[in-house]
Design a protein around this motif. Structure first.
Motif, short mmCIF file in Angstrom:
data_model
loop_
_atom_site.label_atom_id
_atom_site.label_comp_id
_atom_site.label_asym_id
_atom_site.label_seq_id
_atom_site.Cartn_x
_atom_site.Cartn_y
_atom_site.Cartn_z
N UNK A 1 0.81 -1.23 0.00
CA UNK A 1 0.00 0.00 0.00
C UNK A 1 0.84 1.28 0.00
N UNK A 2 2.14 1.17 -0.15
CA UNK A 2 2.95 2.36 -0.35
C UNK A 2 2.66 2.92 -1.75
N UNK A 3 2.94 4.19 -1.92
CA UNK A 3 2.70 4.86 -3.20
C UNK A 3 4.02 5.34 -3.78
N UNK A 4 4.21 5.10 -5.07
CA UNK A 4 5.44 5.51 -5.75
C UNK A 4 5.05 6.33 -6.97
N UNK A 5 5.53 7.54 -7.03
CA UNK A 5 5.29 8.42 -8.17
C UNK A 5 6.63 8.65 -8.85
N UNK A 6 6.65 8.51 -10.17
CA UNK A 6 7.90 8.65 -10.91
C UNK A 6 7.68 9.54 -12.13
N UNK A 7 8.61 10.46 -12.36
CA UNK A 7 8.63 11.30 -13.56
C UNK A 7 10.01 11.17 -14.17
N UNK A 8 10.07 10.73 -15.42
CA UNK A 8 11.35 10.42 -16.05
C UNK A 8 11.28 10.65 -17.54
N UNK A 9 12.44 10.85 -18.15
CA UNK A 9 12.49 10.89 -19.61
C UNK A 9 12.45 9.49 -20.19
N UNK A 10 12.62 8.47 -19.36
CA UNK A 10 12.61 7.08 -19.83
C UNK A 10 11.19 6.60 -20.08
N UNK A 11 11.00 5.68 -21.01
CA UNK A 11 9.66 5.14 -21.24
C UNK A 11 9.24 4.20 -20.11
N UNK A 12 7.95 3.91 -20.06
CA UNK A 12 7.40 3.09 -18.98
C UNK A 12 8.10 1.74 -18.90
N UNK A 13 8.39 1.13 -20.03
CA UNK A 13 8.99 -0.21 -20.01
C UNK A 13 10.33 -0.21 -19.29
N UNK A 14 11.15 0.82 -19.52
CA UNK A 14 12.46 0.88 -18.85
C UNK A 14 12.30 1.21 -17.37
N UNK A 15 11.34 2.09 -17.06
CA UNK A 15 11.11 2.42 -15.66
C UNK A 15 10.66 1.19 -14.89
#
Length: 952
Positions: free
Chosen positions: A704-718
């Motif tokens: 139930x932890x939340x992780x928010x990510x903003x990156x120049x990488x595409x979703x597959x690499x993230x």
């Protein structure tokens, strides 16, 4: 002066078409007559550069334009090459004073209108002053660019007739309030000006503080200020820098229209860089309202952009830059000090190499002992030398901080303006980085030998009141009395005024076209196998990745008798692991140029990760190690526990910290919500390593932890990279997140005593709405905007601009998903505490009884409704936006609903919310200040007075 370092990046930016210019433009636009293109810098290959075009107007104004089509924004910066170093003896504080005066209206902008115009344009604005420059800047939706140029030109060329003695008097009081809040009422607040007065000889441009001396402002009048303005604020001493989704030719047509007719000012030459030498160590001291003494040592060195500046910066990192430094090992890690710092501060005319430390009372060491350790650390450096890792970590830090600094148009514009002003060219970024990359081990050793070894310093001791013998050494230097020359009265006839002659009506405010289309960030959702909910978005402006992990466990999960446990646990998660020492972990992160910060909040433990995308996997491996393999060793525990206790005791000397603590206690009593997140001295003193382990085992879990990510990488690499976190498993315990407010007496004023306080802190409010994004909380926030939610709010204009009681006054609804409260407050002049309280009361009653006006309603709709263009620009802004979507389970179109609420909620509905929530007769009243003088004042106003003892 803050040193700014930058790296230009190659990014593919989507075109954003906006018709933001008024009037017809030629089919093949050309530069206006009298405007010269000085240079154009493009990115040709892999070189480090921020592309720009540099122009100059006939009157000498330098203009730099950077095209950035990534967001429909424009950032406008006007930097004047004038700061406190251009002032004369006895006239200190003039440059900073004009930072205030430039917002007070000009010939074609009415009083208090500047902030209002920018705010209702959906923009944000500010101004800053340091020793060497003053800048004014705004970020607005790009359709508002012309209006910003009109505003800036009007105060450059048409200010003085609008500067009256009355405005002068009001802003003089505001500056005094700012000094009281930031210097006189703050622990160690007078350290910087004491050091400068002791280091620099009388008359040196850095020997007085930027904010100035109160007695100097008291002895002058408005004509003195006008004379200063006419000397330094001409277009030939300014740089106008514009960035964003702009067209250079069209923009320069507007720039020439509004700025081109402003006459040149007197010619300006670069200031001399007088060297400073000391023939002996100078010991000076002063007593302050502090808990811990402090020793500060400063050596004069070079000046900004001197060839030895980079080597001295790297030397400062080796001696005191974080957990791998010599002073950290010799002072903090072993428990002799609760804090130590080393930094090389560079300004245009002079730099200083600075070292400070605060002793840990538990170690029983004096300031003299700490000074001895600092001096012994020099000898250790001579034996240790410079290592390859020392250079690698500084260069990695340089690269990452530079790239992260380019995530906003403001960041890029400010760097171009900075380098044009101080290096003579905006294209200095690559050269600046090369200066650091070229530093060798031998350069650092040579710089040490030349500027520190066997050299003299100024040593300032700040000691608690009544402890004059706690100084590092007896004073052997007295700051000389200021030799103020006799004042010469400046008459209007003495002023060399200049007038622009225009071919258009400058009094007409430009009309903006329709708002640019703003796209809410696209995002994707997933869930890791260990139960972490993930929300991500791709942003290709910079090759970086930002991650925020929110774990369900924080301050509210603690037992009352163990208050501070979540905070201590989070701090320890930043320390050693079972696989790596504290120093080794810090070194690895520094070499990657990454930053990992773990901290506790009321309901969460947060992990904020910033990484270059090329180093993401290595960074996440270290994050995983911190989460799965914390050492929780006794050495780290005892050191951090001691630092926290000292921090709590130090906070008792700060009026705002006292107000925060007392306010929570007043609203929530002895529940965990009524106790500071850092805990109390008593609760933290009783905490053990076993308590930390238990809290970690119970709450620091991924389910139930939340992780928010903003990156120049595409979703597959993230997704591949995030799988590194799946070795972290488990589900945390549940805990109470809601607390019943305790009763208080609205007819009483509760006072926390702070003897002889230069300012008082006032809080008025009560428990209120929980946070929502389209419901009553959101609407109540809109209702409050004109009362205390903006610079041009009723409260701020009354107490700051009209009365001169405060540096700033605000009101707001503050809330989380589970609780909230409303508060009104300010730090005010001590001698105006009761008067300020009366004005707060008047404003609250008037707003509740009569509501906002139609004009205020329209202002709110424009100001709030047009700010979305700057809501999602940077990765951190996107993190906050996506974090709210995840935590509050918001639909993707909730911003559309908000826009409808802003435009369609009636005046009657908003005013009914004011009537419902702003009843001051049901609110708590808190004041932090000198109880001896305040108690009879509030009793005379008809209130009962209760003194709060925070130790009970």
């Amino acid at each position: 002066m803050k040193k700014v370092l930058a790296v230009g990046l190659a990014v593919s930016l989507a075109a954003c078409q906006n018709n933001y210019l008024s009037g017809d433009m030629p089919a093949h636009p050309v530069l206006p007559q009298g405007v010269n293109l000085i240079e154009e810098v493009k990115r040709q290959g892999d070189e480090i550069v921020i592309p720009y075009k540099k122009y100059q107007l006939a009157n000498g104004l330098t203009v730099i334009i950077h095209e950035d089509k990534s967001d429909p924004l424009a950032h406008v910066d006007v930097t004047y090459h004038v700061g406190s170093a251009r002032e004369q003896i006895g006239n200190s504080g003039f440059a900073h004073f004009f930072e205030h005066m430039m917002f007070q209206g000009s010939e074609n902008v009415r009083d208090e209108e500047h902030f209002k115009i920018v705010s209702e344009s959906g923009g944000t604005l500010n101004g800053t002053t340091n020793t060497d420059r003053t800048n004014y800047f705004q970020t607005v939706p790009v359709n508002q660019l012309e209006k910003m140029l009109w505003l800036e030109a009007d105060r450059m060329g048409f200010l003085l007739d609008a500067v009256t003695q009355e405005k002068f008097e009001v802003q003089r009081e505001t500056v005094k309030n700012e000094r009281g809040q930031r210097i006189d009422n703050r622990p160690y607040g007078r350290l910087s000006e004491t050091m400068s007065a002791a280091l620099y000889p009388e008359g040196h441009p850095y020997s007085w503080p930027v904010i100035g001396y109160t007695e100097d402002l008291n002895r002058v009048d408005v004509n003195d200020l006008k004379k200063f303005f006419l000397r330094w604020y001409g277009p030939n001493n300014a740089t106008l820098t514009i960035g964003g989704a702009v067209d250079p030719i069209k923009t320069m047509t507007l720039v020439n229209k509004y700025f081109g007719s402003i006459p040149r000012g007197p010619e300006v030459i670069d200031a001399k860089k007088p060297s400073v030498t000391l023939n002996e160590d100078r010991y000076v001291s002063f007593e302050d309202n502090v808990t811990l003494p402090l020793v500060f040592m400063t050596f004069p060195t070079v000046h900004a952009r001197h060839e030895d500046e980079p080597a001295l910066d790297i030397l400062a990192e080796i001696l005191g830059g974080g957990k791998t430094s010599i002073l950290y090992k010799n002072l903090v890690k072993n428990g002799l000090a609760v804090e130590s710092q080393v930094y090389h501060r560079c300004q245009e005319l002079a730099c200083t190499f600075n070292m400070l430390a605060l002793p840990n009372p538990a170690a029983g060491k004096s300031l003299a002992d700490l000074e001895s350790v600092i001096r012994a650390s020099f000898s250790e450096f001579e034996q240790r030398g410079v290592r390859e890792d020392d250079l690698l970590k500084v260069k990695a830090k340089l690269e990452s901080s530079a790239i992260f600094g380019l995530q906003s148009v403001e960041g890029k514009v400010s760097q171009l303006a900075f380098f044009e002003t101080f290096a003579g060219t905006p294209n200095y970024i690559g050269k600046n980085i090369k200066r650091y990359n070229d530093v060798t081990k031998e350069d650092v050793v040579r710089a040490y030998n030349q500027y520190l070894k066997n050299k003299h310093a100024v040593i300032v001791s700040v000691v608690p009141k009544g402890q004059p013998d706690a100084v590092a050494n007896a004073d052997n230097f007295s700051i000389p009395q200021r030799n103020i020359p006799e004042r010469i009265q400046v008459k209007m006839s003495d002023l060399d005024t200049r007038r622009a002659i225009d071919s258009f009506d400058r009094s007409k405010q430009p009309i903006a076209d329709a708002n640019p289309l703003v796209n809410v960030p696209a995002y994707w959702e997933t869930q890791l196998s260990n139960g972490i909910k993930v929300l991500g978005s791709q942003s290709q402006e910079t090759p970086t990745t930002s991650i925020l992990i929110k774990i369900q466990g924080g301050h509210f999960a603690e037992p009352v008798d163990k208050a501070g446990l979540a905070n201590l646990t989070a701090d320890l998660l930043n320390e050693s692991t079972t696989a790596r020492t504290n120093e080794d972990m810090s070194l690895e992160l520094q070499k990657l140029g990454s930053d990992v910060r773990i901290y506790a909040r009321d309901e969460k433990i947060n992990i904020l990760v910033s990484s270059l995308s090329k180093n993401l996997d290595e960074t996440l491996a270290l994050v995983e190690e911190k989460l799965v393999k914390p050492a929780f060793n006794d050495i780290d525990f005892n050191r951090l526990k001691s630092q926290i206790i000292q921090g709590i005791q130090h906070a008792r000397k700060d009026a705002n910290a006292l107000a925060n603590e007392a306010w929570s206690k007043l609203l929530y009593g002895d529940s965990i919500a009524g106790i500071p997140a850092t805990g109390s001295v008593d609760s933290v003193s009783k905490l053990t390593v076993a308590d930390v382990r238990d809290f970690y085992n119970n709450y620091v879990k991924p389910q139930d932890a939340e992780l928010i990510v903003v990156s120049d990488l595409p979703q597959s690499e993230i997704n591949k990279s995030l799988n590194r976190l799946t070795s972290w498993t488990g589900k945390g315990k549940s805990f109470n997140r809601t607390f019943k407010p305790v009763s208080f007496d609205p007819q009483s004023v509760y006072i926390v005593n702070k003897d002889k306080a230069a300012q008082s802190v006032i809080r008025i409010g009560k428990p209120s709405l929980k946070r929502d994004f389209t419901g009553e909380f959101y609407k109540a926030d809109l209702m409050n905007f004109n009362l205390g939610g903006a610079f041009n709010s009723r409260i701020n204009l009354n107490l700051r601009e009209d009365k001169g009681y405060t540096y700033g006054a605000r009101s707001q609804f503050r809330a989380s998903k589970n609780s909230g409260h409303y508060q009104v407050g300010a730090s005010v002049r001590a001698d105006a505490t009761d008067k300020s309280f009366i004005e707060f009361e008047k404003e609250l009653r008037a707003y509740r009884n009569h509501g906002m006006t139609n004009e205020e309603l329209e202002f709110m709709r424009k100001a709030v409704g047009q700010r979305d263009a700057r809501s999602y620009e940077t990765p951190n802004q996107k993190l906050r936006f996506l974090g709210n979507i995840l935590e509050y389970d918001l639909p993707a179109n909730f911003t559309q609903k908000q826009a409808e609420i802003i435009q369609n909620t009636s005046l009657a509905e908003l005013n009914s919310l004011a009537e419902k929530y702003l009843d001051i007769d049901t609110m708590a009243k808190l004041v932090v200040g000198d109880v001896e003088s305040l108690k009879p004042q509030f009793e005379e106003l008809g209130y009962k007075v209760e003194v709060i003892d925070l130790d009970k």
